[in-house]
Design a protein around this motif. Structure first.
Motif, PDB file in Angstrom:
ATOM      1  N   UNK A 123      54.729 -87.694  -5.787  1.00 23.02           N
ATOM      2  CA  UNK A 123      54.687 -88.292  -7.128  1.00 23.02           C
ATOM      3  C   UNK A 123      54.338 -89.775  -7.055  1.00 23.02           C
ATOM      4  N   UNK A 124      54.851 -90.460  -6.028  1.00 21.18           N
ATOM      5  CA  UNK A 124      54.528 -91.884  -5.848  1.00 21.18           C
ATOM      6  C   UNK A 124      53.042 -92.040  -5.541  1.00 21.18           C
ATOM      7  N   UNK A 125      52.542 -91.200  -4.609  1.00 19.85           N
ATOM      8  CA  UNK A 125      51.127 -91.274  -4.237  1.00 19.85           C
ATOM      9  C   UNK A 125      50.228 -90.967  -5.424  1.00 19.85           C
TER      10      UNK A 125
ATOM     11  N   UNK B 171      50.777-100.082  -1.974  1.00 23.37           N
ATOM     12  CA  UNK B 171      50.963 -99.239  -3.156  1.00 23.37           C
ATOM     13  C   UNK B 171      51.656-100.008  -4.282  1.00 23.37           C
ATOM     14  N   UNK B 172      52.730-100.735  -3.935  1.00 22.22           N
ATOM     15  CA  UNK B 172      53.439-101.502  -4.948  1.00 22.22           C
ATOM     16  C   UNK B 172      52.562-102.568  -5.582  1.00 22.22           C
TER      17      UNK B 172
ATOM     18  N   UNK C  82      56.612 -96.541 -11.817  1.00 29.76           N
ATOM     19  CA  UNK C  82      57.190 -95.620 -10.839  1.00 29.76           C
ATOM     20  C   UNK C  82      56.823 -96.039  -9.412  1.00 29.76           C
ATOM     21  N   UNK C  83      55.547 -96.388  -9.208  1.00 26.69           N
ATOM     22  CA  UNK C  83      55.081 -96.834  -7.893  1.00 26.69           C
ATOM     23  C   UNK C  83      55.786 -98.124  -7.478  1.00 26.69           C
ATOM     24  N   UNK C  84      55.860 -99.066  -8.390  1.00 25.90           N
ATOM     25  CA  UNK C  84      56.469-100.365  -8.075  1.00 25.90           C
ATOM     26  C   UNK C  84      57.938-100.196  -7.713  1.00 25.90           C
ATOM     27  N   UNK C  85      58.671 -99.401  -8.490  1.00 25.21           N
ATOM     28  CA  UNK C  85      60.104 -99.219  -8.261  1.00 25.21           C
ATOM     29  C   UNK C  85      60.378 -98.616  -6.890  1.00 25.21           C
TER      30      UNK C  85
END
Length: 556
Positions: A94-96, A429-430, A466-469
């Protein structure tokens, strides 16, 4: 829906026709209608769009399937159990995916050299773009020899003697092959990745189907396994601590292992400058990634978790060959003896493909950094066919680090350096997530409607958040194990957290030297050097035979 780009201002772009005046007599090759001179450095963007849509589709589909999934996933099951490992892959997937829809929207809008590094520099801050660019280049250059070493060890599965002279010879052959593919040009690279990706897809599909058949009792032993191992020894493994805390720690530790299987998936944005009809090709690739992640990562881990109990001691053995793969262990337990060599051969192509892909990605990143003035200008030189020849030559030198593994002490240093950069992916990613938020606000501030673009995600900005968190959380807590009783290690602590001060030093150093202005969202450059649809559109030729029709149907 066609993209409605605002009218370009003459002082913000420089068409290719004007490039000769800007660059003098330098030999940069034929001018193309879809390339422009960078307005900040007056350097000609000489790469050419020679990659087909099917190449982009296959790179997006299976470009990151490699040794991390086929060999390293055994540790996730051992540490977290079948459900713990499955949840870790679901979360990392989900992050990717959230990161990909963020970088994809920017790449479809601006399919130009530099990829996400340029987007960070352009829409977030030049200091951060400089830091991310050089950290990622350093990381990829160190991973290059690691893939060659992994491939040579995979060959040792058949060469049981495997003396040092044999290993050196295998590495030389692998280096020549991976480098040769890149020096022949982007078309050769695209074709090779298409073939390697097809092999990896066939392997994954075969493992999933074979695993389901064995689980239902179709193997030689006719033992119907079902969800037996979810009950005994259990769905979750306890890691470092008994009870629910140990189960959570096993799951959290698996996030890093699972993330390694997705590492580099953001590199599809790097290829945007060299693919034909990039806005259509990238849009199709991104729209299909959700199902591809679900099938090729999550479903595969689910199936193997059914076949092997987490307390099987073979899962923690690390031979570097197919013998340590949880998939091989699963089939051997079911009485299937012929698969190890087949799986080893397929994983060998994955390792070779990863080395070739890393060389392609890092050479284009160095080229993009040079084009924006963040690296020596010589690195932006291309041949007449659009090959960034100087960047490729520099990157190929790092293959030489592969021979460090022939010495035990040097091999330890190489492994330490590789582990040192393992978390750069989450920093990247972040940062992509933060950059997307600025990009989105810049479009809104300058009156550009996202819904008129070729690709936009209706759920944004939540995927970016979502990615940042999760990236921030994993970066901060990834080294938790060194703080547990009896596990303190200064070297492990440095490996876990050195990326944070290094990144900060790069950002702060560039800011102190260059003092770049941090732009407001209404001041962001949303226009210069970005090609219009007419400049990059490409009409796919009709298929010549039935085979081409099948390929186009499946992969475009």
């Amino acid at each position: 829906m066609a993209t409605q780009f605002p009218t370009y201002d003459d002082d913000k772009i420089m068409p290719a026709a004007a490039a000769v005046t800007a660059i003098g007599d330098e030999d940069v090759g034929p001018m193309k209608d879809d390339v422009r001179v960078d307005v900040h450095t007056n350097l000609y963007d000489g790469v050419q769009r020679k990659m087909e849509q099917r190449h982009m589709q296959m790179i997006a589909l299976a470009g990151t399937l490699g040794t991390g999934l086929f060999l390293g996933s055994g540790k996730t099951i051992a540490h977290g159990g079948p459900v713990g490992s499955l949840l870790a892959f679901i979360l990392c997937g989900s992050i990717a995916y959230s990161m990909l829809v963020s970088v994809g929207e920017m790449a479809v809008y601006a399919p130009i050299s530099g990829g996400y590094i340029h987007y960070i520099e352009r829409w977030l801050n030049p200091s951060v773009g400089f830091a991310v660019g050089w950290q990622v280049c350093f990381q990829y250059c160190l991973f290059l020899p690691s893939e060659v070493i992994a491939a040579s060890i995979l060959i040792s599965y058949w060469d049981t003697a495997f003396p040092v002279s044999h290993q050196a010879g295998y590495m030389v052959a692998l280096i020549i092959g991976a480098a040769g593919i890149n020096f022949f040009g982007v078309r050769w690279f695209g074709e090779s990745e298409f073939i390697f990706a097809f092999i990896k897809i066939a392997l994954v599909v075969g493992l999933i189907i074979g695993g389901i058949v064995i689980d239902l009792g179709g193997g030689p032993t006719h033992d119907r396994i079902g969800f037996r191992y979810w009950k005994n020894p259990g769905a979750f493994a306890e890691y470092h601590s008994p009870g629910d805390l140990g189960k959570f720690l096993g799951f959290f530790t698996n996030l890093l292992q699972a993330a390694g299987s997705f590492s580099g998936i953001e590199s599809i944005a790097v290829a945007a400058a060299e693919v034909k009809n990039p806005r259509v090709a990238l849009t199709k690739a991104i729209q299909k990634l959700f199902w591809r992640i679900t099938i090729f990562y999550i479903l595969l881990i689910f199936v193997v978790g059914l076949l092997v109990p987490y307390n099987d001691t073979s899962l923690l053995q690390s031979t570097g060959t197919a013998a340590s793969s949880p998939f091989v262990i699963a089939f051997q337990r079911a009485g299937v003896k012929a698969l190890p060599s087949i799986i080893n051969a397929a994983v060998l192509t994955s390792a070779f493909s990863a080395g070739s892909s890393l060389m392609y990605s890092v050479s284009r990143m160095l080229y993009g950094l040079s084009l924006r003035g963040y690296a020596p200008r010589q690195l932006s030189k291309t041949t007449k066919d659009g090959l960034p020849i100087v960047s490729l030559c520099i990157v190929s030198l790092f293959f030489g680090l592969s021979f460090m593994t022939l010495s035990k002490g040097a091999s330890t240093v190489l492994n330490w350096l590789s582990n040192l950069n393992a978390l750069i992916g989450f920093i990247t990613w972040g940062t992509i997530g933060v950059t997307y938020l600025r990009f989105k606000k810049g479009l809104e501030a300058q009156g550009i409607d996202r819904k008129t673009l070729h690709y936009w995600n209706r759920f944004q900005p939540w995927p970016a958040y979502w990615v940042i968190f999760w990236s921030a959380l994993i970066i901060v807590f990834n080294g938790w194990e060194v703080f547990t009783k009896g596990h303190w290690s200064p070297s492990d602590f440095v490996i876990a957290y050195i990326t944070i001060p290094v990144f900060s030093i790069l950002v702060g150093g560039y800011w102190l030297v260059k003092r770049p202005k941090h732009l407001k969202v209404e001041e962001l450059d949303m226009y210069s050097n970005i090609p219009t649809d007419e400049e990059v559109s490409y009409e796919e030729p009709p298929p010549k035979n039935f085979g081409v029709k099948v390929v186009n149907f499946l992969f475009t």
